[in-house]
Scaffold this motif. Structure first.
Motif, PDB file in Angstrom:
ATOM      1  N   LYS A 121       0.842  -1.204   0.000  1.00  0.00           N
ATOM      2  CA  LYS A 121       0.000   0.000   0.000  1.00  0.00           C
ATOM      3  C   LYS A 121       0.876   1.253   0.000  1.00  0.00           C
ATOM      4  CE  LYS A 121      -4.155   1.880   2.238  1.00  0.00           C
ATOM      5  NZ  LYS A 121      -4.775   2.192   0.938  1.00  0.00           N
ATOM      6  N   PRO A 122       1.576   1.506  -1.110  1.00  0.00           N
ATOM      7  CA  PRO A 122       2.529   2.627  -1.160  1.00  0.00           C
ATOM      8  C   PRO A 122       1.878   4.001  -1.015  1.00  0.00           C
ATOM      9  CG  PRO A 122       2.255   1.636  -3.340  1.00  0.00           C
ATOM     10  CD  PRO A 122       1.582   0.736  -2.358  1.00  0.00           C
ATOM     11  N   ASP A 123       0.573   4.112  -1.274  1.00  0.00           N
ATOM     12  CA  ASP A 123      -0.089   5.412  -1.151  1.00  0.00           C
ATOM     13  C   ASP A 123      -0.095   5.932   0.291  1.00  0.00           C
ATOM     14  OD1 ASP A 123      -2.170   3.125  -1.249  1.00  0.00           O
ATOM     15  OD2 ASP A 123      -3.257   4.709  -0.196  1.00  0.00           O
ATOM     16  N   LEU A 124       0.190   5.049   1.268  1.00  0.00           N
ATOM     17  CA  LEU A 124       0.299   5.502   2.662  1.00  0.00           C
ATOM     18  C   LEU A 124       1.405   6.547   2.811  1.00  0.00           C
ATOM     19  CD1 LEU A 124      -0.017   2.140   4.667  1.00  0.00           C
ATOM     20  CD2 LEU A 124      -1.606   4.067   4.779  1.00  0.00           C
ATOM     21  N   PHE A 126       2.017   8.941   0.961  1.00  0.00           N
ATOM     22  CA  PHE A 126       1.477  10.264   0.626  1.00  0.00           C
ATOM     23  C   PHE A 126       0.252  10.625   1.467  1.00  0.00           C
ATOM     24  CE2 PHE A 126       3.358   8.231  -3.120  1.00  0.00           C
ATOM     25  CZ  PHE A 126       4.425   9.095  -3.341  1.00  0.00           C
ATOM     26  N   SER A 127      -0.558   9.608   1.800  1.00  0.00           N
ATOM     27  CA  SER A 127      -1.799   9.889   2.538  1.00  0.00           C
ATOM     28  C   SER A 127      -1.575  10.005   4.039  1.00  0.00           C
ATOM     29  CB  SER A 127      -2.845   8.801   2.255  1.00  0.00           C
ATOM     30  OG  SER A 127      -2.403   7.545   2.752  1.00  0.00           O
ATOM     31  N   ASP A 128      -0.502   9.402   4.547  1.00  0.00           N
ATOM     32  CA  ASP A 128      -0.230   9.430   5.985  1.00  0.00           C
ATOM     33  C   ASP A 128       1.273   9.581   6.217  1.00  0.00           C
ATOM     34  OD1 ASP A 128      -1.044   9.455   8.588  1.00  0.00           O
ATOM     35  OD2 ASP A 128      -1.995   7.489   8.564  1.00  0.00           O
ATOM     36  N   THR A 129       1.841  10.587   5.554  1.00  0.00           N
ATOM     37  CA  THR A 129       3.304  10.783   5.535  1.00  0.00           C
ATOM     38  C   THR A 129       3.908  10.893   6.926  1.00  0.00           C
ATOM     39  OG1 THR A 129       3.017  11.984   3.462  1.00  0.00           O
ATOM     40  CG2 THR A 129       5.164  12.150   4.518  1.00  0.00           C
TER      41      THR A 129
END
Length: 215
Positions: free
Chosen positions: A185-188, A190-193
């Motif tokens: 889940k690489p978008d973490l 950006f979404s929860d830096t």
């Protein structure tokens, strides 16, 4: 809480292998984590040791922790990726123990702690604000504070050789769970830096201390 079949199978494997180890010293000695034996070629010990435990209490606490956090990971990723995270964390724990203790041929360890810590850290990364109740703290604690505190304690345990506990495997398992969760889940990032950075701090501290020869 309804346990998923994947969790039941992993708990069953831990129970069956551990019970065999409790009653059969030769089996226990053959499959535990041992630096000398692994360096001599018995690489399977890096996996089999993760299903052996010292006693019922050791087994219970590991499986109890897995019981609480497995569903968080399964709900996000499904059972297949949960099992992948579990085994990557187990192996990462063994690899880190091998790295830090490679000059200690008599160093040995057993337990699912590395794999379970990987699942714990994955769950915290996915749901950092879930509230966890601890026996000795009367108010719920956010999961990310527990996760960071636990790894800092593990560094202290590694540094001071605290108790007969495989702190290195715990830490390696957390690294495995952290890295695999971000891979899935690489978008973490950006979404929860902020949370991704905070949970990485103990890992960074460990390697800085290791590089400086402090561990």
């Amino acid at each position: 809480m309804d346990l998923h079949l994947a969790t039941i199978l992993i708990i069953a494997a831990n129970v069956l292998v551990s019970l065999k180890g409790f009653s059969d010293d030769l089996f226990f000695e053959r499959y535990k984590f041992g630096i000398g034996a692994i360096q001599a070629g018995q690489k399977e010990r890096m996996v089999t040791s993760g299903f052996l435990h010292v006693d019922i209490t050791h087994l219970f606490f590991n499986m109890f922790t897995l019981y609480f956090f497995a569903d968080v990971v399964i709900n996000w990723f499904g059972p297949s990726k949960f099992v992948i995270i579990y085994f990557i964390s187990l192996i990462a724990g063994s690899l880190l123990a091998l790295f830090f203790h490679k000059q200690e041929p008599y160093y040995s360890a057993v337990g699912a702690s590395g794999a379970v810590t990987g699942i714990l850290y994955a769950a915290i990364l996915l749901q950092p604000n879930m509230q966890l109740g601890l026996m000795f703290i009367p108010i719920p604690v956010p999961a990310y504070i527990l996760g960071i505190g636990y790894l800092l304690y593990s560094i202290y345990g590694m540094k001071s050789r605290l108790g007969n506990i495989g702190h290195t495997a715990h830490f390696g398992g957390a690294i495995g769970g952290y890295a695999t969760t971000l891979l899935f889940k690489p978008d973490l990032i950006f979404s929860d830096t902020l949370m991704v950075i905070l949970l990485a701090l103990p890992i960074l501290i460990l390697f800085v201390l290791a590089k400086a020869g402090k561990i």
